[in-house]
Design a protein around this motif. Sequence first.
Motif, PDB file in Angstrom:
ATOM      1  N   VAL A 222      45.538  47.598  44.974  1.00 26.68           N
ATOM      2  CA  VAL A 222      45.602  46.692  46.129  1.00 26.68           C
ATOM      3  C   VAL A 222      44.528  47.072  47.146  1.00 26.68           C
ATOM      4  N   ALA A 223      44.464  48.360  47.502  1.00 22.38           N
ATOM      5  CA  ALA A 223      43.522  48.820  48.520  1.00 22.38           C
ATOM      6  C   ALA A 223      42.075  48.621  48.079  1.00 22.38           C
ATOM      7  N   TYR A 224      41.768  48.982  46.829  1.00 16.53           N
ATOM      8  CA  TYR A 224      40.393  48.908  46.332  1.00 16.53           C
ATOM      9  C   TYR A 224      39.896  47.464  46.311  1.00 16.53           C
ATOM     10  N   LEU A 225      40.676  46.580  45.704  1.00 14.78           N
ATOM     11  CA  LEU A 225      40.216  45.201  45.542  1.00 14.78           C
ATOM     12  C   LEU A 225      40.277  44.422  46.852  1.00 14.78           C
ATOM     13  N   ALA A 226      41.231  44.768  47.714  1.00 15.53           N
ATOM     14  CA  ALA A 226      41.278  44.111  49.029  1.00 15.53           C
ATOM     15  C   ALA A 226      40.070  44.521  49.870  1.00 15.53           C
ATOM     16  N   LEU A 227      39.725  45.819  49.842  1.00 12.31           N
ATOM     17  CA  LEU A 227      38.543  46.286  50.572  1.00 12.31           C
ATOM     18  C   LEU A 227      37.264  45.687  49.991  1.00 12.31           C
ATOM     19  N   GLU A 228      37.222  45.580  48.660  1.00 12.04           N
ATOM     20  CA  GLU A 228      36.056  44.953  48.018  1.00 12.04           C
ATOM     21  C   GLU A 228      35.894  43.512  48.491  1.00 12.04           C
ATOM     22  N   GLU A 229      37.002  42.782  48.552  1.00 14.86           N
ATOM     23  CA  GLU A 229      36.958  41.383  48.974  1.00 14.86           C
ATOM     24  C   GLU A 229      36.512  41.265  50.425  1.00 14.86           C
ATOM     25  N   ILE A 230      37.039  42.132  51.280  1.00 12.13           N
ATOM     26  CA  ILE A 230      36.709  42.059  52.709  1.00 12.13           C
ATOM     27  C   ILE A 230      35.272  42.491  52.967  1.00 12.13           C
ATOM     28  N   LEU A 231      34.897  43.663  52.426  1.00 11.64           N
ATOM     29  CA  LEU A 231      33.563  44.206  52.698  1.00 11.64           C
ATOM     30  C   LEU A 231      32.455  43.379  52.047  1.00 11.64           C
TER      31      LEU A 231
ATOM     32  N   HIS B  26      26.030  45.137  50.097  1.00 12.55           N
ATOM     33  CA  HIS B  26      25.980  46.582  49.856  1.00 12.55           C
ATOM     34  C   HIS B  26      27.279  47.233  50.309  1.00 12.55           C
ATOM     35  N   TRP B  27      28.399  46.592  49.996  1.00 13.83           N
ATOM     36  CA  TRP B  27      29.695  47.049  50.483  1.00 13.83           C
ATOM     37  C   TRP B  27      30.057  48.440  49.988  1.00 13.83           C
ATOM     38  N   ARG B  28      29.545  48.830  48.822  1.00 11.81           N
ATOM     39  CA  ARG B  28      29.871  50.148  48.277  1.00 11.81           C
ATOM     40  C   ARG B  28      29.335  51.277  49.156  1.00 11.81           C
ATOM     41  N   VAL B  29      28.269  51.003  49.920  1.00  9.95           N
ATOM     42  CA  VAL B  29      27.716  52.002  50.839  1.00  9.95           C
ATOM     43  C   VAL B  29      28.769  52.386  51.884  1.00  9.95           C
ATOM     44  N   PHE B  30      29.587  51.439  52.293  1.00 13.51           N
ATOM     45  CA  PHE B  30      30.629  51.707  53.271  1.00 13.51           C
ATOM     46  C   PHE B  30      31.907  52.212  52.602  1.00 13.51           C
ATOM     47  N   PHE B  31      32.159  51.703  51.392  1.00 10.50           N
ATOM     48  CA  PHE B  31      33.388  52.075  50.703  1.00 10.50           C
ATOM     49  C   PHE B  31      33.347  53.541  50.261  1.00 10.50           C
ATOM     50  N   GLY B  32      32.170  54.009  49.828  1.00  2.79           N
ATOM     51  CA  GLY B  32      32.031  55.393  49.360  1.00  2.79           C
ATOM     52  C   GLY B  32      32.481  56.418  50.388  1.00  2.79           C
ATOM     53  N   PRO B  33      31.931  56.390  51.614  1.00  2.51           N
ATOM     54  CA  PRO B  33      32.382  57.340  52.642  1.00  2.51           C
ATOM     55  C   PRO B  33      33.873  57.221  52.964  1.00  2.51           C
ATOM     56  N   MET B  34      34.409  55.989  52.921  1.00 12.37           N
ATOM     57  CA  MET B  34      35.838  55.807  53.185  1.00 12.37           C
ATOM     58  C   MET B  34      36.667  56.533  52.127  1.00 12.37           C
ATOM     59  N   LEU B  35      36.238  56.433  50.858  1.00 11.80           N
ATOM     60  CA  LEU B  35      36.946  57.105  49.777  1.00 11.80           C
ATOM     61  C   LEU B  35      36.868  58.623  49.947  1.00 11.80           C
ATOM     62  N   ILE B  36      35.698  59.120  50.337  1.00 12.20           N
ATOM     63  CA  ILE B  36      35.530  60.561  50.554  1.00 12.20           C
ATOM     64  C   ILE B  36      36.462  61.057  51.656  1.00 12.20           C
TER      65      ILE B  36
END
Length: 321
Positions: free
Chosen positions: A275-284, A290-300
């Motif tokens: 839920v969290a991963y795909l919802a963040l993917e959809e929003i970002l 380049h949403w993964r640039v923001f998602f990576g630090p959030m995951l860390i």
Amino acid sequence: MQASTAGRIGGTARQIAPVLFILFAAVPALATAADLGFATQLVSRIMIYAIAALSLDIILGYGAMVSFGHAAFVGIGAYAVGIASAHDLWDASITFPIAMLGGGLFALVTGAICLRTRGVYFIMITLAFGQMAYFTASSLSAYGGDDGLTMWGRSEVLGYSPLEDETVFYYVVLACLTGCFLFARALVGSRFGRVIVGVRENRIRMQAIGLNPYAYQLVAYVIAGMMAGLAGALLANHTEFVSPSTMSWQRSGDLIIMVVLGGTGTLHGAVLGAVAYLALEEILSHVTEHWRVFFGPMLILIVLFARGGLGRLIGGRGAGG
């Protein structure tokens, strides 16, 4: 004092899954009321990947088997339905079991080899088998090759097409997710599940009491492959399209991230992670490509400051499920 605190934490953890499933059940009505028709399709996709993440959590979270080829099982399930439709076989009562058997058979053959290795060697050999499946699908020119295979409709049930209705399809996916979750919870709570966890903790001791870790791990690997094959069959019907990219190592990495994000070794964590991963993917993704640039630090940050993932952040270190 500590016992009562632990009890409250465990109780909170057990409440996460029911709350998630109640929210899932309410989505179509809420989407209709808010005039957000796309929400039903989005959450259908989330639940399908939740099934795949749940299957991976069985072997990764409870068995410490880090598979970088898990998406291959999903892809095989999807191609089983897609290829069947290309030959005018649409009945879900036939194609869905074929998808599950295909994923399970591939897991049996590859797992028999992979499980003779451990650690980084296991990771690399699962990656190799996953890529082998990916390039095999890419070479199937009769079924679209690199371009993928388009399905001209969804699977039928006894000659009828109820899955064409988005709401009906949504609740079929929800029923499959619920069934897989309850099955996985029963599995990990059984003697079989305790053996898998025991092998993860101390393989030598499990051998010393007369158990065969290899056999137990192989069965768990096959079960995970069959469950992922079901996710693939649902995914093919959801998109009405099958592509080799479903089997790529990047998609396997996405599934691992979902499990880690939600919390390994907690079944509700696998669902929550999807839920969290795909919802963040959809929003970002609506903000930047380049949403993964923001998602990576959030995951860390989650890994560093919320040890055990979102599931344990919300419910504490209660029992998985």
